[in-house]
Scaffold this motif. Sequence first.
Motif, short mmCIF file in Angstrom:
data_model
loop_
_atom_site.label_atom_id
_atom_site.label_comp_id
_atom_site.label_asym_id
_atom_site.label_seq_id
_atom_site.Cartn_x
_atom_site.Cartn_y
_atom_site.Cartn_z
N ARG A 231 26.01 3.81 -1.38
CA ARG A 231 25.77 5.18 -0.42
C ARG A 231 26.19 6.14 -0.64
NH1 ARG A 231 27.28 3.41 4.46
NH2 ARG A 231 28.65 1.47 4.72
N ALA A 232 26.27 6.98 -2.25
CA ALA A 232 25.97 8.22 -3.09
C ALA A 232 24.40 7.99 -2.87
CB ALA A 232 26.80 7.63 -4.06
N PHE A 233 23.38 7.19 -3.38
CA PHE A 233 22.30 6.45 -3.49
C PHE A 233 21.02 7.16 -2.14
CE2 PHE A 233 18.47 3.99 -4.60
CZ PHE A 233 17.87 4.11 -5.59
N LEU A 234 22.16 6.94 -0.74
CA LEU A 234 20.62 6.78 -0.01
C LEU A 234 20.71 8.34 0.22
CD1 LEU A 234 23.15 4.92 2.26
CD2 LEU A 234 20.65 4.31 1.27
N PRO A 235 20.33 9.43 -0.41
CA PRO A 235 19.38 10.23 0.11
C PRO A 235 19.06 10.38 -1.24
CG PRO A 235 22.49 10.87 0.07
CD PRO A 235 22.67 9.09 -0.78
N LEU A 236 19.12 10.23 -1.73
CA LEU A 236 17.77 10.05 -3.59
C LEU A 236 16.63 8.44 -2.70
CD1 LEU A 236 19.69 9.21 -6.59
CD2 LEU A 236 18.63 11.67 -5.99
N LEU A 237 17.13 8.33 -2.20
CA LEU A 237 16.83 6.86 -1.53
C LEU A 237 15.51 7.93 -0.54
CD1 LEU A 237 15.46 3.78 -1.47
CD2 LEU A 237 16.82 3.34 -0.07
N GLY A 238 16.20 7.94 0.95
CA GLY A 238 15.44 9.25 1.48
C GLY A 238 14.24 9.86 1.21
N VAL A 239 14.55 10.48 0.18
CA VAL A 239 13.41 11.80 -0.09
C VAL A 239 12.43 10.70 -0.57
CG1 VAL A 239 12.62 12.97 -1.96
CG2 VAL A 239 14.91 13.06 -1.13
N VAL A 240 11.59 9.67 -1.23
CA VAL A 240 10.97 8.61 -0.95
C VAL A 240 10.33 7.61 0.08
CG1 VAL A 240 10.95 9.26 -2.94
CG2 VAL A 240 12.08 6.79 -2.97
N THR A 241 11.69 7.30 0.88
CA THR A 241 11.46 6.10 2.15
C THR A 241 10.86 6.92 3.18
OG1 THR A 241 13.51 6.15 2.32
CG2 THR A 241 12.88 4.31 0.74
N GLY A 242 11.57 7.85 3.47
CA GLY A 242 11.51 8.86 5.12
C GLY A 242 11.81 7.45 6.31
N GLU A 243 10.84 7.69 6.96
CA GLU A 243 11.59 6.53 7.74
C GLU A 243 11.09 5.00 8.34
OE1 GLU A 243 12.54 7.96 10.89
OE2 GLU A 243 12.62 9.72 9.93
N ARG A 244 10.75 4.67 6.83
CA ARG A 244 10.55 2.74 6.71
C ARG A 244 12.00 2.79 6.56
NH1 ARG A 244 7.01 6.03 3.63
NH2 ARG A 244 5.88 5.56 3.48
N LEU A 245 12.33 1.09 6.86
CA LEU A 245 13.41 0.33 7.44
C LEU A 245 14.09 -0.45 6.11
CD1 LEU A 245 15.34 -1.10 9.57
CD2 LEU A 245 14.09 -3.05 8.71
N VAL A 246 15.06 0.84 6.25
CA VAL A 246 16.37 0.15 5.24
C VAL A 246 17.54 -0.28 6.00
CG1 VAL A 246 17.75 1.97 3.23
CG2 VAL A 246 16.00 2.08 3.62
N SER B 168 1.44 -1.48 0.28
CA SER B 168 -0.17 0.19 0.31
C SER B 168 0.48 1.33 0.06
CB SER B 168 -0.85 -0.12 1.24
OG SER B 168 -0.40 -0.29 2.53
N ASP B 169 2.54 1.65 0.09
CA ASP B 169 2.74 2.65 0.57
C ASP B 169 2.70 2.75 -1.13
OD1 ASP B 169 3.67 1.65 2.92
OD2 ASP B 169 5.41 0.89 2.49
N ARG B 170 2.61 4.38 -1.75
CA ARG B 170 2.49 4.50 -2.45
C ARG B 170 3.69 6.23 -2.23
NH1 ARG B 170 0.60 0.92 -4.26
NH2 ARG B 170 -1.46 1.21 -4.68
N PRO C 204 2.90 2.86 -7.09
CA PRO C 204 3.64 1.92 -6.23
C PRO C 204 5.79 2.53 -5.51
CG PRO C 204 2.50 0.44 -7.32
CD PRO C 204 2.62 1.78 -8.07
N LEU C 205 5.38 2.85 -4.32
CA LEU C 205 6.59 3.31 -3.85
C LEU C 205 8.02 2.08 -4.49
CD1 LEU C 205 8.62 5.08 -1.83
CD2 LEU C 205 8.14 4.12 0.34
N SER C 206 7.66 0.97 -4.17
CA SER C 206 8.37 -0.13 -4.59
C SER C 206 9.28 0.24 -6.10
CB SER C 206 8.40 -1.54 -4.68
OG SER C 206 6.65 -1.56 -5.24
N THR C 207 8.24 0.81 -7.20
CA THR C 207 8.64 0.86 -8.16
C THR C 207 9.16 2.66 -8.32
OG1 THR C 207 6.37 -0.24 -8.67
CG2 THR C 207 6.97 1.74 -10.28
#
Length: 122
Positions: free
Chosen positions: A88-103, A23-25, A30-33
Amino acid sequence: MTPPQGTRLRGRALRLTVFLSESDRWEHRPLSTEIVHRAHTAGLAGATVFRGAEGYGASSVVHTARLLSLSEDLPVTVVIVDTEERVRAFLPLLGVVTGERLVTLEPVEVPRLGPASAEDGA
């Protein structure tokens, strides 16, 4: 930046795993997409989405395919593998969309399998 065709990841690498639910969007998709598309655009070696049969997270609510009412919100993981530097360079781009989700990040070894090639010095 897309990696050159035929480039193979070998040796030490880093596996990034993002834990989500179906259900994450992100902006109506879909957030996964969204994560897979961002990883591809960033030129990472590979990304795969896995749909779980059962699981729970921070909410402590068990989501399972066995219960029809909860089968629409099953657990999903996105797994990305590349060099430590690129992940590690990708993490800031990922953080924009994942917020507080577990990574999570885990070191992995990518072996060379199959016949040797000229690329391998054979």
